[in-house]
Motif scaffolding. Structure first.
Motif, PDB file in Angstrom:
ATOM      1  N   ASN A  77      33.697 -55.092   7.979  1.00 35.69           N
ATOM      2  CA  ASN A  77      33.862 -54.056   8.089  1.00 35.69           C
ATOM      3  C   ASN A  77      31.975 -53.954   8.641  1.00 35.69           C
ATOM      4  OD1 ASN A  77      35.524 -52.695   6.899  1.00 35.69           O
ATOM      5  ND2 ASN A  77      35.370 -52.962   5.288  1.00 35.69           N
ATOM      6  N   VAL A  84      35.003 -52.439  15.234  1.00 39.38           N
ATOM      7  CA  VAL A  84      34.037 -51.525  13.798  1.00 39.38           C
ATOM      8  C   VAL A  84      33.329 -51.103  15.106  1.00 39.38           C
ATOM      9  CG1 VAL A  84      31.755 -51.037  12.932  1.00 39.38           C
ATOM     10  CG2 VAL A  84      33.684 -52.773  12.242  1.00 39.38           C
ATOM     11  N   THR A  88      34.479 -46.714  15.057  1.00 40.46           N
ATOM     12  CA  THR A  88      33.914 -45.680  14.412  1.00 40.46           C
ATOM     13  C   THR A  88      34.003 -44.708  16.563  1.00 40.46           C
ATOM     14  OG1 THR A  88      31.819 -47.481  15.495  1.00 40.46           O
ATOM     15  CG2 THR A  88      32.288 -46.812  13.648  1.00 40.46           C
TER      16      THR A  88
END
Ligand code: 6PG
Length: 228
Positions: A77, A84, A88
């Motif tokens: 993460n 990531v 996102t």
């Protein structure tokens, strides 16, 4: 020999708008022909705004299968992971089934992660690969002076050690694997890429110039990347 089609845009807004159009076109064609769309995502920062725009497109997300061109060997993460960034910016908001998003297991380390990803992707044909360009001419995590994985028996994914762009440990799809894709689009923005673009356009062999799919590559280039 890489066949290049250069598309120059006055600003990043126009470039990213065209990038979305190209992705949607490739998806529509693949889904119409085979019912699936296998897309490889680029890392870095340039694609973020393109991924954000993909949240709002109208498509059959159940037909999308997402892969990554490279990954940084960081905890799963970690905010600097390419996966990531894509999650996102886009994938956490889209309805691509999460079982169809194939994140490179880079937290296992470069060697084990590359082996695992190669096994996972062994017989996948990519409909579209998105790539970036580094200031030194790298693409994905294929760096100058490193083995680009061009040999016919090169693995799908390879471990990268001593990468000059941190982190030093990475995993990258090989140049051979990337060149087997049906379509490859580069997204290139920023004055810092001028030297790499000039080398590329003058025929100097940089890693980005080694990706040579049969139908050539499309390079979406911001005008600021061209030397004055
Ligand atoms: C990475 C990327 C890398 C990137 C280029 C361009 O892990 O760093 O995969 O290949 O695409 O370095 O990066 P920017 O888009 O941030 O300029």
């Amino acid at each position: 020999m890489q066949k290049c089609r250069w598309h120059v845009f006055p600003d990043t807004k126009a470039l990213k708008k065209q990038a979305v159009k190209e992705i949607v076109k490739a998806a529509d064609e693949a889904i119409a022909q085979r019912g699936v769309f296998n897309l490889v995502l680029a890392g870095g920062t340039t694609p973020r705004a393109v991924y954000e725009k993909l949240r709002d497109i109208k498509t059959d997300w159940s037909a999308w299968y997402i892969y990554f061109g490279d990954e940084r060997c960081l905890p799963a993460n970690h905010p600097d992971r390419n996966s990531v960034m894509a999650l996102t910016a886009w994938l956490n908001y889209a309805t691509v089934p999460h079982c169809q998003i194939f994140i490179i297991p880079a937290e296992q380390g470069s060697t084990m992660g590359a082996e695992a990803y190669s096994k996972l992707l062994n017989d996948v044909t990519f409909d579209l690969v998105l790539l970036g360009l580094g200031e030194d001419g790298h693409t994905a995590s294929l760096f100058p002076g490193h083995d680009p994985g061009l040999a016919p028996d090169a693995p799908v994914a390879q471990a990268v050690h001593d990468a000059p762009k941190p982190p030093s440990e990475r995993i990258s799809l090989s140049a051979r694997c990337l060149s087997d894709a049906k379509k490859v689009i580069y997204l290139v923005t920023g004055e810092s890429k001028r030297l790499a673009v000039s080398d590329w356009r003058s025929g100097k062999p940089i890693p980005a110039s080694l990706i040579a799919p049969k139908k050539g590559v499309d390079i979406l280039l911001e005008e600021a990347c061209l030397a004055p």
